[in-house]
Design a protein around this motif. Structure first.
Motif, PDB file in Angstrom:
ATOM      1  N   LYS A 219       0.834  -1.204   0.000  1.00 51.34           N
ATOM      2  CA  LYS A 219       0.000   0.000   0.000  1.00 51.34           C
ATOM      3  C   LYS A 219       0.873   1.260   0.000  1.00 51.34           C
ATOM      4  O   LYS A 219       0.643   2.188  -0.778  1.00 51.34           O
ATOM      5  CB  LYS A 219      -0.920   0.006   1.220  1.00 51.34           C
ATOM      6  CG  LYS A 219      -1.780   1.254   1.307  1.00 51.34           C
ATOM      7  CD  LYS A 219      -2.624   1.268   2.558  1.00 51.34           C
ATOM      8  CE  LYS A 219      -3.402   2.578   2.654  1.00 51.34           C
ATOM      9  NZ  LYS A 219      -4.141   2.674   3.902  1.00 51.34           N
ATOM     10  N   GLY A 220       1.864   1.314   0.872  1.00 53.08           N
ATOM     11  CA  GLY A 220       2.754   2.465   0.952  1.00 53.08           C
ATOM     12  C   GLY A 220       3.529   2.675  -0.337  1.00 53.08           C
ATOM     13  O   GLY A 220       3.701   3.806  -0.804  1.00 53.08           O
ATOM     14  N   ASN A 221       3.999   1.583  -0.921  1.00 50.17           N
ATOM     15  CA  ASN A 221       4.723   1.682  -2.180  1.00 50.17           C
ATOM     16  C   ASN A 221       3.824   2.219  -3.287  1.00 50.17           C
ATOM     17  O   ASN A 221       4.258   3.017  -4.119  1.00 50.17           O
ATOM     18  CB  ASN A 221       5.312   0.329  -2.566  1.00 50.17           C
ATOM     19  CG  ASN A 221       6.368   0.462  -3.628  1.00 50.17           C
ATOM     20  OD1 ASN A 221       7.327   1.203  -3.468  1.00 50.17           O
ATOM     21  ND2 ASN A 221       6.189  -0.252  -4.721  1.00 50.17           N
ATOM     22  N   GLY A 222       2.563   1.809  -3.291  1.00 43.42           N
ATOM     23  CA  GLY A 222       1.621   2.322  -4.284  1.00 43.42           C
ATOM     24  C   GLY A 222       1.445   3.832  -4.163  1.00 43.42           C
ATOM     25  O   GLY A 222       1.423   4.554  -5.164  1.00 43.42           O
ATOM     26  N   ILE A 223       1.321   4.313  -2.941  1.00 38.22           N
ATOM     27  CA  ILE A 223       1.189   5.758  -2.705  1.00 38.22           C
ATOM     28  C   ILE A 223       2.453   6.476  -3.176  1.00 38.22           C
ATOM     29  O   ILE A 223       2.387   7.517  -3.847  1.00 38.22           O
ATOM     30  CB  ILE A 223       0.924   6.030  -1.207  1.00 38.22           C
ATOM     31  CG1 ILE A 223      -0.438   5.474  -0.796  1.00 38.22           C
ATOM     32  CG2 ILE A 223       1.028   7.523  -0.899  1.00 38.22           C
ATOM     33  CD1 ILE A 223      -0.668   5.441   0.718  1.00 38.22           C
ATOM     34  N   PHE A 224       3.596   5.914  -2.836  1.00 41.02           N
ATOM     35  CA  PHE A 224       4.886   6.481  -3.211  1.00 41.02           C
ATOM     36  C   PHE A 224       5.020   6.583  -4.730  1.00 41.02           C
ATOM     37  O   PHE A 224       5.358   7.637  -5.275  1.00 41.02           O
ATOM     38  CB  PHE A 224       5.990   5.599  -2.616  1.00 41.02           C
ATOM     39  CG  PHE A 224       7.386   6.030  -2.929  1.00 41.02           C
ATOM     40  CD1 PHE A 224       7.950   7.124  -2.314  1.00 41.02           C
ATOM     41  CD2 PHE A 224       8.148   5.296  -3.822  1.00 41.02           C
ATOM     42  CE1 PHE A 224       9.257   7.502  -2.579  1.00 41.02           C
ATOM     43  CE2 PHE A 224       9.456   5.662  -4.098  1.00 41.02           C
ATOM     44  CZ  PHE A 224      10.009   6.771  -3.485  1.00 41.02           C
ATOM     45  N   VAL A 225       4.715   5.508  -5.427  1.00 41.41           N
ATOM     46  CA  VAL A 225       4.853   5.470  -6.883  1.00 41.41           C
ATOM     47  C   VAL A 225       3.849   6.406  -7.556  1.00 41.41           C
ATOM     48  O   VAL A 225       4.185   7.082  -8.541  1.00 41.41           O
ATOM     49  CB  VAL A 225       4.721   4.015  -7.402  1.00 41.41           C
ATOM     50  CG1 VAL A 225       4.615   3.964  -8.906  1.00 41.41           C
ATOM     51  CG2 VAL A 225       5.899   3.182  -6.914  1.00 41.41           C
ATOM     52  N   ARG A 226       2.637   6.505  -7.032  1.00 42.38           N
ATOM     53  CA  ARG A 226       1.646   7.424  -7.620  1.00 42.38           C
ATOM     54  C   ARG A 226       2.103   8.875  -7.515  1.00 42.38           C
ATOM     55  O   ARG A 226       1.896   9.659  -8.437  1.00 42.38           O
ATOM     56  CB  ARG A 226       0.275   7.241  -6.980  1.00 42.38           C
ATOM     57  CG  ARG A 226      -0.487   6.036  -7.534  1.00 42.38           C
ATOM     58  CD  ARG A 226      -1.946   6.007  -7.096  1.00 42.38           C
ATOM     59  NE  ARG A 226      -2.114   5.862  -5.654  1.00 42.38           N
ATOM     60  CZ  ARG A 226      -2.046   4.718  -4.980  1.00 42.38           C
ATOM     61  NH1 ARG A 226      -1.814   3.586  -5.626  1.00 42.38           N
ATOM     62  NH2 ARG A 226      -2.236   4.683  -3.678  1.00 42.38           N
ATOM     63  N   SER A 227       2.741   9.234  -6.404  1.00 40.58           N
ATOM     64  CA  SER A 227       3.277  10.596  -6.265  1.00 40.58           C
ATOM     65  C   SER A 227       4.315  10.876  -7.353  1.00 40.58           C
ATOM     66  O   SER A 227       4.314  11.939  -7.973  1.00 40.58           O
ATOM     67  CB  SER A 227       3.937  10.790  -4.897  1.00 40.58           C
ATOM     68  OG  SER A 227       3.033  10.640  -3.859  1.00 40.58           O
ATOM     69  N   MET A 228       5.188   9.909  -7.563  1.00 37.24           N
ATOM     70  CA  MET A 228       6.222  10.069  -8.590  1.00 37.24           C
ATOM     71  C   MET A 228       5.604  10.116  -9.982  1.00 37.24           C
ATOM     72  O   MET A 228       5.975  10.946 -10.809  1.00 37.24           O
ATOM     73  CB  MET A 228       7.239   8.944  -8.495  1.00 37.24           C
ATOM     74  CG  MET A 228       8.088   9.035  -7.270  1.00 37.24           C
ATOM     75  SD  MET A 228       9.421   7.838  -7.375  1.00 37.24           S
ATOM     76  CE  MET A 228      10.495   8.474  -6.121  1.00 37.24           C
ATOM     77  N   ARG A 229       4.665   9.226 -10.222  1.00 34.09           N
ATOM     78  CA  ARG A 229       4.030   9.161 -11.539  1.00 34.09           C
ATOM     79  C   ARG A 229       3.363  10.475 -11.901  1.00 34.09           C
ATOM     80  O   ARG A 229       3.470  10.952 -13.029  1.00 34.09           O
ATOM     81  CB  ARG A 229       2.996   8.036 -11.572  1.00 34.09           C
ATOM     82  CG  ARG A 229       2.328   7.878 -12.921  1.00 34.09           C
ATOM     83  CD  ARG A 229       1.233   6.796 -12.882  1.00 34.09           C
ATOM     84  NE  ARG A 229       0.698   6.537 -14.181  1.00 34.09           N
ATOM     85  CZ  ARG A 229      -0.235   7.282 -14.779  1.00 34.09           C
ATOM     86  NH1 ARG A 229      -0.727   8.340 -14.169  1.00 34.09           N
ATOM     87  NH2 ARG A 229      -0.665   6.977 -15.980  1.00 34.09           N
TER      88      ARG A 229
END
Length: 148
Positions: free
Chosen positions: A126-136
Motif C-alpha cells: 500500500k505504501g509503495n503504491g502511494i509512493f509510486v503514484r506521487s512520482m508518476r
C-alpha cells in the motif's frame, strides 16, 4: 541509497548509454540523514544537482522529497525527522530555482502503520503504491510540459 552514491551511480549508468535520460527522478538522501548536519547534507545535495543540471540542461530532474519513517537508523527519531524537514524545505527551494520538479509525499506519514513494513523504514504494498503514484503524477506533468 546514501546521497554520496547518487552521482557515481548516475555516471555508471550513463556510461552504458548514448545519452542521458529525458527525465531523472532522484529519491535518495534518507539514509544519509543523521550522518552529517542537515544543512551540510542539503548543501552537498544542492551542489550536485546544480552540477547535473548544468551538465545536462535538457534532462528534466525531479527531486523526490525524503519521506517520513517510523525508524531512523542514524539518530533519535525526533531530531532526524526535524532535520529531514529542514533538508526537504531547502531542497524544494533549490530545485525550484533550477526549474526542476519536486515530488512530495504528504500521504506517507510515520504514524500510519498500514503503509510500512515491520522495519518501520520500507513501505509495504500500500505504501509503495502511494509512493509510486506521487512520482508518476510529477513525471506525467513533466511529459505534458514537454509536449506543449
Amino acid at each position: 541509497m546514501l546521497w554520496k552514491g547518487v552521482l557515481p551511480r548516475f555516471q555508471a549508468e550513463l556510461s552504458n548509454s548514448q545519452r542521458p535520460p529525458d527525465i531523472l527522478v532522484i529519491h535518495a538522501g534518507g539514509n544519509s540523514m543523521g550522518t552529517m548536519p542537515a544543512m551540510n547534507l542539503a548543501s552537498v545535495m544542492n551542489n550536485e544537482l546544480m552540477k547535473l543540471h548544468s551538465q545536462f540542461p535538457s534532462m528534466a530532474i525531479a527531486y523526490s522529497c525524503i519521506t517520513e519513517r517510523q525508524v531512523w537508523r542514524n539518530g533519535p527519531p525526533g531530531k532526524v525527522n526535524y532535520d529531514r524537514k529542514c533538508v526537504n524545505t531547502f531542497m524544494q527551494k533549490a530545485v525550484g530555482n533550477l526549474g526542476c520538479e519536486v515530488i512530495q509525499h504528504p500521504l506517507l506519514r510515520f504514524f500510519d502503520n498500514n503503509t510500512y513494513l515491520p522495519d518501520g523504514v520500507n513501505f509495504n504494498k500500500k505504501g509503495n503504491g502511494i509512493f509510486v503514484r506521487s512520482m508518476r503524477s510529477v513525471v506525467m506533468k513533466i511529459l505534458q510540459k514537454s509536449h506543449t
